[in-house]
Design an enzyme around this catalytic site. Structure first.
Site, mmCIF file in Angstrom:
data_model
loop_
_atom_site.group_PDB
_atom_site.id
_atom_site.type_symbol
_atom_site.label_atom_id
_atom_site.label_comp_id
_atom_site.label_asym_id
_atom_site.label_seq_id
_atom_site.Cartn_x
_atom_site.Cartn_y
_atom_site.Cartn_z
ATOM 1 N N HIS A 229 0.860 -1.199 0.000
ATOM 2 C CA HIS A 229 0.000 0.000 0.000
ATOM 3 C C HIS A 229 0.894 1.246 0.000
ATOM 4 C CE1 HIS A 229 -3.430 2.511 0.626
ATOM 5 N NE2 HIS A 229 -3.713 2.258 1.883
ATOM 6 N N HIS A 270 -2.404 -2.467 -9.515
ATOM 7 C CA HIS A 270 -3.384 -1.806 -8.636
ATOM 8 C C HIS A 270 -4.611 -2.700 -8.526
ATOM 9 C CE1 HIS A 270 -5.948 1.305 -6.929
ATOM 10 N NE2 HIS A 270 -4.827 1.921 -6.618
ATOM 11 N N ASP A 327 2.629 5.382 -6.786
ATOM 12 C CA ASP A 327 3.892 5.304 -6.028
ATOM 13 C C ASP A 327 5.123 5.193 -6.912
ATOM 14 O OD1 ASP A 327 1.892 3.433 -3.882
ATOM 15 O OD2 ASP A 327 2.843 5.326 -3.330
#
Ligand code: SDX
Length: 392
Positions: A229, A270, A327
């Site tokens: 995460h 994702h 990210d």
């Protein structure tokens, strides 16, 4: 309306909740906060205004924004006793461990005899969290490098105030870099909320029991820390560093395809986006601009670009619809801003606090709010009789 989802592995699940805050279309790569496309907010808004939008549901008028900023500024200070917590941590503790502990301890300072039935008290708790998390984050960083703490300067705007608390060098004149503040503000906008991601769902599950908002957000910080995460931004930089050079990229892609290796390309894939993460697109463009404006030439950017190119044309990744997520590039910008790797997920937590408190407020205002109780598919033993130990 049924809120039933069928995942690609055949599992069906009912929606965890109803929410009006953020909308995602994973196939189309759409992300909207309260109906406003993330691309427009990234271009025209700022983080404090986005926090207001997420919390209140509408963009603020000038006076509403000024009051909101004033409320936040008024609550940036921490009780002096917070220093006792910091002194209790090992000097090399991970900042996310310290943040998790310090946010949870806010319940011991600000929670007593608060009436969460009162919307004004709920809003105050949300404001306190948005205001104090950056102060706590900066304190954790300075403690870890042995620098004296810096109090929040209320004449500075939100992001600049945080950068001052975090990076002001005790023995040198304060240098505030507007490029850094603007870049960080944009990253905070992009990380502010994301529907029912693991940490926000955690905040809502804890909130559904009636726990206080500080405990809820501390639980959200804990969930965000995981490398699957929010911890992925720190893991991406580590991965790019280990790959080292563009010529090593293909072997990394091949290793990520080999399940036995247990290696995944951090910053890729994702749960919802099976197309480009719209945030990743914005951050990729911004990376070039920020590094250019700061005059930073980071060889890891070349590695990231080559890695993205190699993965996006590889059948394994194409078939599984794996694209760069929020990210993948953010860590390169944080690094260019002089933010150490172990503080990357703390940056994510500062921004996501706006989303977490907005979801908590929405849930607490919902008269039909019930305690969360996820179900399971039982795969254990069928009924059987107890066997005395001598007969086992
Ligand atoms: C965030 O939920 C949110 O909204 C989160 C977030 C937010 O704003 O709150 O968007 C922020 O957490 C972004 C994700 C950051 N995490 C990472 O970058 C870590 C690396 N990515 C993964 O571990 C993974 O992609 C997940 C955790 C993000 C999703 O994991 P899943 O649900 O297991 O992935 P999947 O079911 O879509 O996987 C499908 C296939 C699997 O292979 P098969 O079993 O079908 O053969 O793709 C493979 C996976 O093994 N796969 C990867 C991969 N991610 C999935 N293979 C290599 N590298 C990867 N990164």
């Amino acid at each position: 309306e049924t809120g039933c989802f069928t995942y690609d592995n055949g599992f069906t699940a009912t929606a965890a909740c109803r929410s009006a805050i953020t909308y995602i279309d994973g196939d189309a790569g759409v992300l909207m906060y309260r109906g406003y496309p993330i691309e427009q907010l990234a271009k025209q808004s700022n983080f404090v205004e986005v926090a207001y939008l997420l919390m209140h549901g509408e963009l603020p008028k000038q006076d509403e924004l000024a009051k909101f900023e004033g409320d936040i500024t008024h609550h940036t200070m921490l009780h002096e006793a917070f220093k006792n917590f910091l002194d209790g941590f090992r000097h090399d503790a991970h900042p996310m461990a310290m943040l998790m502990g310090m946010v949870g301890s806010m319940a011991s300072f600000y929670h007593n005899n608060l009436d969460y039935e009162d919307p004004a008290e709920r809003r105050l708790a949300a404001i306190r969290l948005i205001a104090k998390v950056p102060t706590i984050a900066a304190a954790c960083y300075r403690y870890s490098i042995g620098w004296p703490l810096r109090y929040p300067r209320n004449n500075l705007e939100y992001v600049t105030r945080f950068l001052h608390m975090m990076k002001e060098v005790p023995s040198e004149p304060l240098e505030l870099n507007p490029v850094a503040a603007k870049a960080l503000d944009l990253l905070f906008i992009l990380h502010a909320d994301h529907e029912q991601n693991a940490s926000t769902s955690t905040v809502r599950l804890v909130g559904s029991t009636g726990a206080n908002p500080y405990a809820c957000v501390a639980a959200g910080v804990a969930a965000l820390w995981g490398p699957a995460h929010g911890g992925a931004n720190e893991a991406v930089l580590k991965m790019l560093g280990e790959i080292g050079r563009p010529e090593n990229v293909q072997s990394a892609v091949d290793k990520a395809k080999d399940k036995e290796s247990g290696f995944r390309l951090m910053g890729f894939g994702h749960r919802v986006y099976k197309n480009f993460d719209p945030r990743a697109k914005i951050i990729r463009e911004m990376t070039y601009k920020v590094l250019d404006e700061l005059g930073v030439n980071d060889p890891l950017l070349d590695v990231a670009i080559k890695l993205e190119e190699a993965a996006l044309k590889d059948e394994y990744f194409i078939q599984r619809k794996l694209y760069p997520n929020v990210d993948f590039y953010s860590g390169i910008i944080y690094k260019a801003l002089g933010i150490p790797t172990e503080m990357f997920t703390v940056m994510f937590a500062i921004a996501r606090t706006a989303g977490w408190v907005s979801h908590w407020l929405e849930q607490q205002a919902d008269p039909e709010n019930k305690i969360g109780r996820p179900r399971q598919v039982y795969t254990g033993a069928t009924e059987r009789d107890y066997v005395a130990i001598g007969k086992r």
